[in-house]
Design a protein around this motif. Structure first.
Motif, PDB file in Angstrom:
ATOM      1  N   GLU A 137      -0.381   0.107   5.175  1.00 22.45           N
ATOM      2  CA  GLU A 137      -0.683  -0.131   6.805  1.00 22.45           C
ATOM      3  C   GLU A 137       0.009  -1.230   7.153  1.00 22.45           C
ATOM      4  O   GLU A 137       0.611  -1.275   8.093  1.00 22.45           O
ATOM      5  CB  GLU A 137      -2.349  -0.239   6.728  1.00 22.45           C
ATOM      6  CG  GLU A 137      -3.054   1.022   6.778  1.00 22.45           C
ATOM      7  CD  GLU A 137      -2.973   2.046   7.827  1.00 22.45           C
ATOM      8  OE1 GLU A 137      -2.255   1.524   8.877  1.00 22.45           O
ATOM      9  OE2 GLU A 137      -3.074   2.953   7.306  1.00 22.45           O
ATOM     10  N   LYS A 138       0.178  -2.384   6.159  1.00 26.27           N
ATOM     11  CA  LYS A 138       0.941  -3.536   6.702  1.00 26.27           C
ATOM     12  C   LYS A 138       2.503  -3.136   7.032  1.00 26.27           C
ATOM     13  O   LYS A 138       2.966  -3.733   7.909  1.00 26.27           O
ATOM     14  CB  LYS A 138       0.708  -4.447   5.358  1.00 26.27           C
ATOM     15  CG  LYS A 138       1.556  -5.991   5.394  1.00 26.27           C
ATOM     16  CD  LYS A 138       1.487  -6.706   4.231  1.00 26.27           C
ATOM     17  CE  LYS A 138       2.530  -7.885   4.501  1.00 26.27           C
ATOM     18  NZ  LYS A 138       2.617  -8.735   3.224  1.00 26.27           N
ATOM     19  N   TYR A 139       2.870  -2.345   6.341  1.00 30.57           N
ATOM     20  CA  TYR A 139       4.508  -2.011   6.207  1.00 30.57           C
ATOM     21  C   TYR A 139       4.792  -0.793   7.283  1.00 30.57           C
ATOM     22  O   TYR A 139       5.859  -0.333   7.511  1.00 30.57           O
ATOM     23  CB  TYR A 139       5.060  -2.082   5.087  1.00 30.57           C
ATOM     24  CG  TYR A 139       5.143  -3.301   4.258  1.00 30.57           C
ATOM     25  CD1 TYR A 139       5.937  -4.158   4.721  1.00 30.57           C
ATOM     26  CD2 TYR A 139       4.317  -3.587   3.239  1.00 30.57           C
ATOM     27  CE1 TYR A 139       6.315  -5.638   4.202  1.00 30.57           C
ATOM     28  CE2 TYR A 139       4.475  -5.119   2.611  1.00 30.57           C
ATOM     29  CZ  TYR A 139       5.287  -5.728   3.060  1.00 30.57           C
ATOM     30  OH  TYR A 139       5.420  -7.082   2.460  1.00 30.57           O
ATOM     31  N   LYS A 140       3.608   0.071   7.582  1.00 25.27           N
ATOM     32  CA  LYS A 140       4.013   1.120   8.378  1.00 25.27           C
ATOM     33  C   LYS A 140       4.588   0.772   9.691  1.00 25.27           C
ATOM     34  O   LYS A 140       5.614   1.592  10.235  1.00 25.27           O
ATOM     35  CB  LYS A 140       2.437   1.662   8.947  1.00 25.27           C
ATOM     36  CG  LYS A 140       2.525   2.852   9.726  1.00 25.27           C
ATOM     37  CD  LYS A 140       1.352   3.309  10.099  1.00 25.27           C
ATOM     38  CE  LYS A 140       1.307   4.415  11.092  1.00 25.27           C
ATOM     39  NZ  LYS A 140      -0.023   5.455  11.732  1.00 25.27           N
ATOM     40  N   PRO A 141       4.382  -0.409  10.667  1.00 24.23           N
ATOM     41  CA  PRO A 141       5.098  -0.626  11.680  1.00 24.23           C
ATOM     42  C   PRO A 141       6.373  -1.083  11.245  1.00 24.23           C
ATOM     43  O   PRO A 141       7.514  -0.465  11.946  1.00 24.23           O
ATOM     44  CB  PRO A 141       4.275  -2.004  12.424  1.00 24.23           C
ATOM     45  CG  PRO A 141       2.935  -1.991  11.816  1.00 24.23           C
ATOM     46  CD  PRO A 141       3.207  -1.226  10.532  1.00 24.23           C
ATOM     47  N   GLU A 142       6.658  -1.522  10.200  1.00 24.90           N
ATOM     48  CA  GLU A 142       8.390  -1.965   9.878  1.00 24.90           C
ATOM     49  C   GLU A 142       9.038  -0.897   9.417  1.00 24.90           C
ATOM     50  O   GLU A 142       9.949  -0.743   9.902  1.00 24.90           O
ATOM     51  CB  GLU A 142       7.855  -3.177   8.683  1.00 24.90           C
ATOM     52  CG  GLU A 142       9.490  -3.623   8.411  1.00 24.90           C
ATOM     53  CD  GLU A 142       9.402  -4.674   7.438  1.00 24.90           C
ATOM     54  OE1 GLU A 142       9.975  -4.777   6.473  1.00 24.90           O
ATOM     55  OE2 GLU A 142       8.217  -5.599   7.485  1.00 24.90           O
ATOM     56  N   ALA A 143       8.198   0.342   8.959  1.00 19.51           N
ATOM     57  CA  ALA A 143       8.972   1.430   8.473  1.00 19.51           C
ATOM     58  C   ALA A 143       9.204   2.277   9.630  1.00 19.51           C
ATOM     59  O   ALA A 143      10.461   2.736   9.707  1.00 19.51           O
ATOM     60  CB  ALA A 143       8.008   2.314   7.782  1.00 19.51           C
TER      61      ALA A 143
END
Length: 453
Positions: free
Chosen positions: A438-444
């Motif tokens: 969830e932490k890296y979803k926006p970055e992905a």
């Protein structure tokens, strides 16, 4: 088990013998005879049809350039290479062309491609390209779809074709190459397995018992202190953690990123399940040898070559010149996986025709005809695989159960896609898999959007 005589890997790696064809002169029976006039109306007689052999197109001495970051020209050291060189010369005369093989250093290759295709004059007519480099070019309209220049390239199982269409990119086929066999798989050290009394993986596979649970069970059995000095000296598994994550995710039916839809897959339950399993291998069961001390280090890709690791993931090209005997099975499927997909293939590469190439259909046809030489193999890459493996059953396993099961994965094509950060937080910093996803979803998602669709 009967041993196979090894052959030279470097010579055979890129030479795949293909079905011999007649050179386009079939179907012309009777063309040397003048047409006969019909002098009877007998019901049993039918007019004799004649067909004319089309004259080859004269390309006016044009130079057709075929580029890669190594020399694609046959060396002429084997019978098959000599035959292909002769075929190239024959094709050059047939079409009045000159075929030139262009060798551009890897670091200069894509900049040269981009600069020249933007001018409308690509530096080569046919280019070798990695898929992760080809995806941005596809999205910018810089490569021609296969449908614009040929319908003859078919699939890898059609032995009648000289070329195979390569897997699609962003939902459409752009690439082609010689048919071949092999892929990334779970290899195992047969010598260690015998020494430790472990069950043969091929017997488990053929018995339907090869899955993640069995893999972990064997990895735990193999991880031990064999000389009683208080230190682990044999490990169950090794590999580059990023590669392990990609392969186990694919074997569980997941995708880290889907380039066809432009959707990130870090938060996909299948990806989460794979990451949880890998975290268990490293942080709970401690069955993975980390030679460098850095779990994210790419050099762990070659750790298995020390000979003290029971099982290891390796692409077929990385298993040459080992000092121990090996076997091979597919990477085991996860709970949500299927035999149709057993590994991730982020290194897929093939041949493309850039936008701006004139007479692309003829260029492709000429290139294909240079491979119209004598078939010496029972299946594509036979000689190469037999030079890598000592046992017939390993060659058969690659041919029948691993070839064609790779999932094209292009997370590297997206700018700063956070695969490495995701794994570092989990494997090194011991963070929750779900929370990290969830932490890296926006970055992905931002990375995907930056490249475009």
């Amino acid at each position: 088990m009967r041993k196979i005589q090894g052959l030279s890997i470097l010579v055979l790696c890129f030479m795949l013998m293909l079905t011999a064809c007649s050179g386009g002169n079939s179907g012309n029976k009777g063309t040397n005879n003048a047409p006969k006039e019909s002098t009877t109306t007998e019901a049993t007689s039918a007019p004799e049809e004649t067909t004319a052999t089309p004259e080859p197109v004269d390309m006016g001495g044009r130079v057709i350039k075929i580029a890669a970051w190594w020399d694609l020209k046959p060396a002429g050291t084997t019978t098959s290479e000599k035959e292909r060189l002769a075929k190239i010369e024959e094709v050059e005369k047939k079409y009045n062309v000159k075929i030139e093989f262009v060798n551009v250093p890897f670091e200069e290759y894509m900049p040269k491609f981009t600069a020249t295709v933007l001018t409308g004059e690509p530096f080569a007519d046919i280019v070798q390209m990695e898929y992760k480099a080809a995806l941005p070019a596809v999205l910018k309209g810089q490569l021609l779809p296969l449908s614009e220049f040929t319908t003859t390239a078919n699939n890898i199982n059609n032995e009648e074709n000289l070329m195979a269409k390569a897997p699609p990119i962003a939902g459409e086929v752009y690439a082609f190459d010689n048919p071949g066999s092999g892929g990334t798989a779970m290899h195992y050290n047969r010598d260690l397995f015998k020494k430790l009394g472990l069950p043969d993986l091929q017997e488990l596979y053929t018995g339907g018992l090869w899955n993640w649970d069995k893999f972990l069970e064997i990895a735990k059995l193999a991880t031990k202190d064999t000389d009683n000095d208080g230190k682990i000296d044999v490990y169950g598994f090794s590999g580059w953690s990023t590669d392990i994550f990609r392969n186990f995710t694919a074997a569980n039916g997941g995708k880290i990123v889907d380039e066809a839809t432009g959707v990130q897959g870090l938060t996909d339950p299948k990806t989460i399940e794979a990451a949880e399993f890998i975290n268990r291998l490293y942080n709970t069961e401690n069955v993975v040898k980390v030679k460098t001390g850095d779990r994210m280090n790419y050099e762990e890709f070659n750790t298995f070559k020390d000979g003290d690791v029971a099982m290891f993931q390796a692409p077929v090209w990385n298993i040459g010149e080992l000092t121990f005997d090996i076997g091979v099975v597919p990477i085991p499927n996860g709970p949500q996986g299927s035999p149709e997909v057993t590994y991730a293939n982020p290194g897929q590469a093939a041949k493309f025709i850039p936008k701006g190439v004139k007479d692309a259909q003829l260029v492709y046809q000429i290139y294909e005809e240079t491979f119209d030489i004598t078939q010496t193999e029972e299946f594509p890459s036979q000689e190469w695989l037999e030079g890598l493996y000592n046992h017939e059953e390993d060659v058969a396993m690659q041919r029948d159960h691993i070839t064609g099961t790779g999932q094209i994965l292009l997370d590297d094509a997206y700018p700063e896609f956070p695969t490495g950060k995701f794994l570092t937080d989990i494997l090194v910093n011991n963070q929750s898999v779900t929370a990290t996803a969830e932490k890296y979803k926006p970055e992905a998602e931002a990375s995907i959007a930056k490249l475009g669709k």
